[in-house]
Write an enzyme that holds these catalytic residues in place. Structure first.
Site, PDB file in Angstrom:
ATOM      1  N   ASP A   6      48.811  39.362  37.638  1.00  0.00           N
ATOM      2  CA  ASP A   6      48.389  38.150  36.651  1.00  0.00           C
ATOM      3  C   ASP A   6      49.665  37.561  36.446  1.00  0.00           C
ATOM      4  O   ASP A   6      50.730  38.208  36.260  1.00  0.00           O
ATOM      5  CB  ASP A   6      47.841  38.501  35.581  1.00  0.00           C
ATOM      6  CG  ASP A   6      46.608  37.597  34.935  1.00  0.00           C
ATOM      7  OD1 ASP A   6      45.720  37.590  34.957  1.00  0.00           O
ATOM      8  OD2 ASP A   6      47.399  36.287  34.612  1.00  0.00           O
ATOM      9  N   GLY A  28      45.627  34.683  30.968  1.00  0.00           N
ATOM     10  CA  GLY A  28      45.496  36.012  30.450  1.00  0.00           C
ATOM     11  C   GLY A  28      46.655  36.382  29.817  1.00  0.00           C
ATOM     12  O   GLY A  28      47.470  35.755  29.326  1.00  0.00           O
ATOM     13  N   ILE A  86      49.498  34.345  42.534  1.00  0.00           N
ATOM     14  CA  ILE A  86      48.648  34.367  43.839  1.00  0.00           C
ATOM     15  C   ILE A  86      49.113  33.516  44.886  1.00  0.00           C
ATOM     16  O   ILE A  86      48.589  33.720  45.815  1.00  0.00           O
ATOM     17  CB  ILE A  86      47.195  34.542  43.729  1.00  0.00           C
ATOM     18  CG1 ILE A  86      46.700  33.160  43.051  1.00  0.00           C
ATOM     19  CG2 ILE A  86      46.797  35.591  42.865  1.00  0.00           C
ATOM     20  CD1 ILE A  86      45.367  32.878  43.279  1.00  0.00           C
ATOM     21  N   GLN A 113      40.135  37.592  40.989  1.00  0.00           N
ATOM     22  CA  GLN A 113      39.578  37.013  39.995  1.00  0.00           C
ATOM     23  C   GLN A 113      40.526  35.845  39.506  1.00  0.00           C
ATOM     24  O   GLN A 113      40.062  34.926  38.551  1.00  0.00           O
ATOM     25  CB  GLN A 113      39.254  38.002  38.504  1.00  0.00           C
ATOM     26  CG  GLN A 113      38.624  39.099  38.915  1.00  0.00           C
ATOM     27  CD  GLN A 113      37.138  38.740  39.378  1.00  0.00           C
ATOM     28  OE1 GLN A 113      36.463  38.143  38.640  1.00  0.00           O
ATOM     29  NE2 GLN A 113      36.864  39.576  40.281  1.00  0.00           N
ATOM     30  N   SER A 163      31.447  30.748  41.840  1.00  0.00           N
ATOM     31  CA  SER A 163      30.803  30.187  40.630  1.00  0.00           C
ATOM     32  C   SER A 163      29.583  29.545  41.035  1.00  0.00           C
ATOM     33  O   SER A 163      29.365  28.902  42.004  1.00  0.00           O
ATOM     34  CB  SER A 163      31.897  29.254  40.149  1.00  0.00           C
ATOM     35  OG  SER A 163      31.435  28.293  39.225  1.00  0.00           O
ATOM     36  N   SER A 164      28.811  29.553  39.789  1.00  0.00           N
ATOM     37  CA  SER A 164      27.486  28.882  40.082  1.00  0.00           C
ATOM     38  C   SER A 164      27.752  27.458  40.083  1.00  0.00           C
ATOM     39  O   SER A 164      26.785  26.688  40.433  1.00  0.00           O
ATOM     40  CB  SER A 164      26.508  29.170  38.607  1.00  0.00           C
ATOM     41  OG  SER A 164      27.405  28.718  37.631  1.00  0.00           O
ATOM     42  N   TYR A 220      36.840  21.734  40.393  1.00  0.00           N
ATOM     43  CA  TYR A 220      36.845  23.232  40.315  1.00  0.00           C
ATOM     44  C   TYR A 220      35.795  23.777  41.389  1.00  0.00           C
ATOM     45  O   TYR A 220      36.125  24.790  42.121  1.00  0.00           O
ATOM     46  CB  TYR A 220      36.496  23.460  38.838  1.00  0.00           C
ATOM     47  CG  TYR A 220      36.085  25.008  38.654  1.00  0.00           C
ATOM     48  CD1 TYR A 220      37.045  25.753  38.601  1.00  0.00           C
ATOM     49  CD2 TYR A 220      34.715  25.268  38.499  1.00  0.00           C
ATOM     50  CE1 TYR A 220      36.658  27.409  38.389  1.00  0.00           C
ATOM     51  CE2 TYR A 220      34.401  26.681  38.257  1.00  0.00           C
ATOM     52  CZ  TYR A 220      35.516  27.555  38.240  1.00  0.00           C
ATOM     53  OH  TYR A 220      35.064  29.029  38.198  1.00  0.00           O
ATOM     54  N   ARG A 259      29.483  15.794  28.838  1.00  0.00           N
ATOM     55  CA  ARG A 259      31.178  15.880  29.844  1.00  0.00           C
ATOM     56  C   ARG A 259      30.797  15.460  31.176  1.00  0.00           C
ATOM     57  O   ARG A 259      29.820  15.947  31.765  1.00  0.00           O
ATOM     58  CB  ARG A 259      31.841  16.949  29.317  1.00  0.00           C
ATOM     59  CG  ARG A 259      31.838  17.318  27.921  1.00  0.00           C
ATOM     60  CD  ARG A 259      32.537  18.780  27.802  1.00  0.00           C
ATOM     61  NE  ARG A 259      31.729  19.773  28.237  1.00  0.00           N
ATOM     62  CZ  ARG A 259      31.895  21.170  28.048  1.00  0.00           C
ATOM     63  NH1 ARG A 259      33.308  21.517  27.589  1.00  0.00           N
ATOM     64  NH2 ARG A 259      31.370  21.936  28.638  1.00  0.00           N
ATOM     65  N   ASP A 311      29.195  18.261  33.779  1.00  0.00           N
ATOM     66  CA  ASP A 311      28.167  19.413  33.396  1.00  0.00           C
ATOM     67  C   ASP A 311      26.762  19.005  34.236  1.00  0.00           C
ATOM     68  O   ASP A 311      26.263  18.062  34.023  1.00  0.00           O
ATOM     69  CB  ASP A 311      27.887  19.021  32.011  1.00  0.00           C
ATOM     70  CG  ASP A 311      28.832  19.960  31.143  1.00  0.00           C
ATOM     71  OD1 ASP A 311      29.514  20.849  31.499  1.00  0.00           O
ATOM     72  OD2 ASP A 311      28.982  19.687  29.823  1.00  0.00           O
TER      73      ASP A 311
HETATM   74  P1  NAD Z   1      40.163  33.564  32.952  1.00  0.00           P
HETATM   75  O1  NAD Z   1      41.260  32.713  32.733  1.00  0.00           O
HETATM   76  O2  NAD Z   1      40.204  34.435  31.606  1.00  0.00           O
HETATM   77  O3  NAD Z   1      41.118  34.609  34.037  1.00  0.00           O
HETATM   78  C1  NAD Z   1      41.654  33.929  35.022  1.00  0.00           C
HETATM   79  C2  NAD Z   1      43.131  34.817  34.946  1.00  0.00           C
HETATM   80  O4  NAD Z   1      43.721  34.477  36.174  1.00  0.00           O
HETATM   81  C3  NAD Z   1      44.053  34.683  33.825  1.00  0.00           C
HETATM   82  O5  NAD Z   1      44.413  35.852  33.511  1.00  0.00           O
HETATM   83  C4  NAD Z   1      45.016  33.694  34.335  1.00  0.00           C
HETATM   84  O6  NAD Z   1      46.441  34.098  33.770  1.00  0.00           O
HETATM   85  C5  NAD Z   1      45.224  34.395  35.944  1.00  0.00           C
HETATM   86  N1  NAD Z   1      45.808  33.389  36.883  1.00  0.00           N
HETATM   87  C6  NAD Z   1      45.646  32.012  36.819  1.00  0.00           C
HETATM   88  N2  NAD Z   1      46.262  31.496  37.819  1.00  0.00           N
HETATM   89  C7  NAD Z   1      46.939  32.451  38.539  1.00  0.00           C
HETATM   90  C8  NAD Z   1      47.991  32.742  39.502  1.00  0.00           C
HETATM   91  N3  NAD Z   1      48.329  31.455  40.075  1.00  0.00           N
HETATM   92  N4  NAD Z   1      48.360  33.738  39.703  1.00  0.00           N
HETATM   93  C9  NAD Z   1      48.178  34.739  39.184  1.00  0.00           C
HETATM   94  N5  NAD Z   1      47.291  34.840  38.126  1.00  0.00           N
HETATM   95  C10 NAD Z   1      46.573  33.852  37.836  1.00  0.00           C
HETATM   96  O7  NAD Z   1      39.010  33.439  33.302  1.00  0.00           O
HETATM   97  P2  NAD Z   1      37.834  34.496  33.609  1.00  0.00           P
HETATM   98  O8  NAD Z   1      36.727  33.871  32.893  1.00  0.00           O
HETATM   99  O9  NAD Z   1      37.976  35.698  33.539  1.00  0.00           O
HETATM  100  O10 NAD Z   1      37.366  34.027  35.040  1.00  0.00           O
HETATM  101  C11 NAD Z   1      37.573  35.198  36.233  1.00  0.00           C
HETATM  102  C12 NAD Z   1      37.109  34.496  37.424  1.00  0.00           C
HETATM  103  O11 NAD Z   1      35.806  34.227  37.384  1.00  0.00           O
HETATM  104  C13 NAD Z   1      37.657  33.053  37.955  1.00  0.00           C
HETATM  105  O12 NAD Z   1      37.850  33.126  39.278  1.00  0.00           O
HETATM  106  C14 NAD Z   1      36.713  32.007  37.383  1.00  0.00           C
HETATM  107  O13 NAD Z   1      36.888  30.858  38.261  1.00  0.00           O
HETATM  108  C15 NAD Z   1      35.312  32.935  37.794  1.00  0.00           C
HETATM  109  N6  NAD Z   1      34.367  32.400  36.862  1.00  0.00           N
HETATM  110  C16 NAD Z   1      34.033  32.726  35.674  1.00  0.00           C
HETATM  111  C17 NAD Z   1      33.061  32.138  34.776  1.00  0.00           C
HETATM  112  C18 NAD Z   1      32.760  32.513  33.594  1.00  0.00           C
HETATM  113  O14 NAD Z   1      31.930  31.957  32.892  1.00  0.00           O
HETATM  114  N7  NAD Z   1      33.794  32.897  32.879  1.00  0.00           N
HETATM  115  C19 NAD Z   1      31.945  31.563  35.614  1.00  0.00           C
HETATM  116  C20 NAD Z   1      32.149  31.579  37.052  1.00  0.00           C
HETATM  117  C21 NAD Z   1      33.368  31.897  37.799  1.00  0.00           C
END
Ligand code: NAD
Length: 324
Positions: free
Chosen positions: A37, A42, A62, A81, A125-126, A149, A277, A280
């Site tokens: 990460d 995070g 990443i 993730q 993602s949905s 996104y 927004r 949405d």
């Molecule tokens: P989050 O922001 O809490 O977690 C994402 C993590 O990725 C963070 O810890 C961030 O620091 C890390 N990150 C971002 N860019 C990075 C990089 N370049 N290199 C390394 N780490 C990096 O979000 P989340 O809600 O835990 O989402 C996790 C995954 O699920 C994501 O891919 C998100 O798009 C997907 N998602 C989430 C939801 C939701 O409702 N939370 C819905 C659909 C999809």
């Protein structure tokens, strides 16, 4: 039939909301986990200490191919993730969304392929569905992304398909529907609706509803998402490249969500209504038939049963002054 891959797993976005819960469960089930990460959203405190057996944390990006090459060595599965995970933020910073979510995923696919990783399970993602006019959304519906996104996530899916078709890498994409639960950030201006409502009510402030409250979502408790990822890591006999919806299978309006939160808390200040927004989608609901048939996925928590532990966690944080 379930398959247990050999036990080394790389989790990206490990310090985020969903990634950190995945790390906990994978360790509990005896996997050896490397968490990557960049800590852009995070937090290190979401993760176990470095002294916990079987766990290693690496702070890095990443998009750093050299680092990924090193981290994928000897790993049997990647659970990806990491992302810039907000629709609204992607309008403000589209280049960042595409760079991290699409090109970052491509870097990881390349590293996984080169290292001979067997399985690549990744968060989609949905939002890729966009406005459909039909509900619930089935995986076979054409994608209609309406935000940078959503485009970034759809492009990542297409890259994963391509890698599965051309190389010996199984890819499973999970299209999450509005995930909520403990550790979801409430402090960013792009925070999701559940943490915004809960923390506003806990502070005695009016939650803001964008639109008239009739927009609906399939709110999915984190434990369901963790369960789906574990199934995806182990499933046998699934096609080499697959996409599955991961939701709860029930739609609730935003106003109903507010009512549930207020009821759980005993009361809540009346909401304030603000304009809708960009990006949405009006209604979003998962068709879970494919995930049930092929992964064996069945949500164990619904909105109400997930809100209890979620609210308890935000209460603790508020008491300790950890939410703004
Ligand atoms: P989050 O922001 O809490 O977690 C994402 C993590 O990725 C963070 O810890 C961030 O620091 C890390 N990150 C971002 N860019 C990075 C990089 N370049 N290199 C390394 N780490 C990096 O979000 P989340 O809600 O835990 O989402 C996790 C995954 O699920 C994501 O891919 C998100 O798009 C997907 N998602 C989430 C939801 C939701 O409702 N939370 C819905 C659909 C999809």
């Amino acid at each position: 039939m379930l398959h247990r891959p050999s036990s080394r797993v790389l989790v990206t976005g490990a310090a985020g909301f969903i990634g950190s819960h995945l790390v906990d469960q994978l360790l509990l089930e005896g996997y050896e986990v490397t968490g990557l990460d960049d800590l852009s959203s995070g937090e290190r405190k979401n993760l176990p200490a470095d002294s916990v057996p079987g766990f290693r944390f690496v702070q890095g990006d990443i998009c750093n191919s050299e680092l990924l090459k090193e981290l994928c060595r000897g790993v049997s599965a990647v659970v990806h993730q990491a992302a810039r995970s907000s629709v609204q933020r992607s309008f403000a910073r589209p280049m960042e969304a595409l760079t991290v979510n699409t090109l970052g995923c491509l870097s990881l696919l390349e590293a996984a392929r080169d290292a001979g990783v067997e399985r690549f399970v990744y968060a989609s993602s949905s939002s890729v569905y966009g406005p459909q006019g039909q509900s619930p959304c089935s995986e076979e519906y054409p994608a209609r992304p309406r935000s940078p996104y959503a485009v970034s996530k759809l492009a990542a899916e297409e890259l994963a398909h391509t890698f599965s078709a051309e190389y010996k890498l199984m890819t499973i994409g999970l299209r999450y529907f509005n995930v909520f639960g403990p550790r979801q950030s409430a402090s960013s201006q792009y925070a999701a609706v559940v943490p915004r409502f809960v923390t506003a009510c806990l502070r005695g402030e009016s939650p803001i509803i964008h639109g008239d409250g009739s927009i609906s979502r399939d709110f999915t408790y984190i434990a369901n998402v963790v369960h789906a990822n574990l199934l995806a890591l182990r499933v046998m006999g699934s096609p080499k490249s697959r996409i599955y919806n991961v939701g709860c299978g029930n739609a609730h309006t935003i106003f109903a969500l507010y009512q549930h939160v207020a009821r759980e808390l005993g009361s809540g200040p009346s909401p304030i209504f603000a304009p809708e927004r960009p990006g949405d989608v009006r209604h979003s609901l998962a068709d879970l038939r494919l995930a049930t048939a092929e992964l064996g996925y069945r949500p164990c928590f619904d909105l109400r049963s997930g809100l209890g532990p979620t609210i308890a966690w935000y209460k603790q944080c508020t008491a300790r002054g950890l939410t703004k």
